[in-house]
Write a protein that holds these residues in place. Sequence first.
Motif, short mmCIF file in Angstrom:
data_model
loop_
_atom_site.label_atom_id
_atom_site.label_comp_id
_atom_site.label_asym_id
_atom_site.label_seq_id
_atom_site.Cartn_x
_atom_site.Cartn_y
_atom_site.Cartn_z
N UNK A 248 -4.88 -5.00 -2.76
CA UNK A 248 -5.44 -4.77 -1.43
C UNK A 248 -4.40 -5.23 -0.42
N UNK A 249 -4.02 -4.35 0.53
CA UNK A 249 -2.94 -4.63 1.48
C UNK A 249 -3.48 -4.56 2.90
N UNK A 250 -3.19 -5.60 3.71
CA UNK A 250 -3.66 -5.63 5.09
C UNK A 250 -2.79 -6.56 5.91
N UNK A 251 -2.62 -6.26 7.19
CA UNK A 251 -1.99 -7.18 8.12
C UNK A 251 -3.02 -8.20 8.57
N UNK A 252 -2.57 -9.45 8.84
CA UNK A 252 -3.50 -10.51 9.19
C UNK A 252 -3.01 -11.34 10.37
N UNK A 253 -3.95 -11.71 11.23
CA UNK A 253 -3.70 -12.66 12.30
C UNK A 253 -4.45 -13.94 11.98
#
Length: 448
Positions: A248-253
């Motif tokens: 699972x790939x996602x950008x995160x803040x």
Amino acid sequence: MTSAPQAPATGPATAPTGRADRPYLLRCPVCRADYQDDGLRLDCDAAHRPGLLSTEYATAFTPGPGSGPFRYRDWLPTAGRALPEGSGGATYRAERLGRALGLAELWVAFSGYWPERGAALTTGSFKELEAQAVLARLPERPPVLVVASAGNTAAAFLRACSRQGVACVLVVPETALPLLAAAGERADCVRLVTVAGDYTDAIELADAIAARPGHQAEGGTRNVARRDGLGTALLAAAESIGRLPDHYVQAVGSGAGAIAAHQAAGRLRAGGFPTAADPAGRSGGLPRLTLCQNTSFAPMVRAWQEGLAEPVVDSGPAVRKAIAAAHAQELTTRKPPYAVAGGVREILTESGGELLAADTAEAVAAGRLFAEVEGIDLAPAAAVALAGLRRAVAAGRVPARDTVLLHVTGGGRARRAAERPPSAAVRPDLRIPAGLGAEAAAYLVTGA
């Protein structure tokens, strides 16, 4: 702006189920205390290290009709009342993009605006999923909700609160105003306040406003509805794929979306849903998380790679310069829930995952690739995620034949703007100048 008084917090539950209108419990990951939900609780009452409350549902995975987040209402912390028709994203197998990346089984969860694919998030961001769930969790007579945002979350709450008549105060940096244009007309129940600073300044002011009588902090990652609403993107994707993905790939803040996906995957696994293939046993069948940040501002990447207990971020001019240089401003959270129980460090460890950084040039190239291959624009954070995936594939961290889910957390804004150009610039109700303290500014906002 008038408001109802805040509902009293409930104590630990004495039964294995919540109230009749809320058939679930809130559970503390540290002391395992259970609470019946009042729709506002954000934390455990006990004195121990911080932890993110989670929802414990008695029902199995039973999707309902429709295609929005409320298709999964049995796994959302709703108040049991009638819910509006929700809007959601779309999942599809991205064969052409997969070939361009060297992946045989790439899937995209597109949480944005792409009507041909069935993605109907008008503001072009997955933040609409969380806004819809947060409002569905509120008690019948809620206090004024206070939301701090770098832009996307405010746009989502502006739209949702205006449509449902829920009183709220949105606090954003002045530079975020253009992102709110896609939300549509703002109702009188929604007040918009800007600060002459960055996201951290908005958070400080929102905290001060939320402490005033009749106001309530939305809670960010601490709000179980925010996480479970975001988690519906993983639920929908798993349905489409037929099992949990390997990656699972996602950008995160802050990492709220990644935590949500991990928790949703855990619920599916516990219920017997087909899991990810993991012969090495590194993730116990859960998707391995690849989480991405901007190179110029990547506090969690540094903490993970250097084994730090917490991300170290000061408030000096160098940090503000690094934030200003970030390709995706929405990923510049200074105090993410990294080391708390149930936080980012824990989910990375459990999934055998990793944190990566991508620079602006890589993100721009990734966004251009997606537009050329898939035919739709990406939001900056989603471009960072795709750039991070390209890095992971090139380094051999994501095998070519594994099933990969890329969560595009925002996209289609240019498409939406071309169809329906904003009629006028978004104007705040109040602008807070630089140098005015949070307490003084909160008085200006609330008059109390």
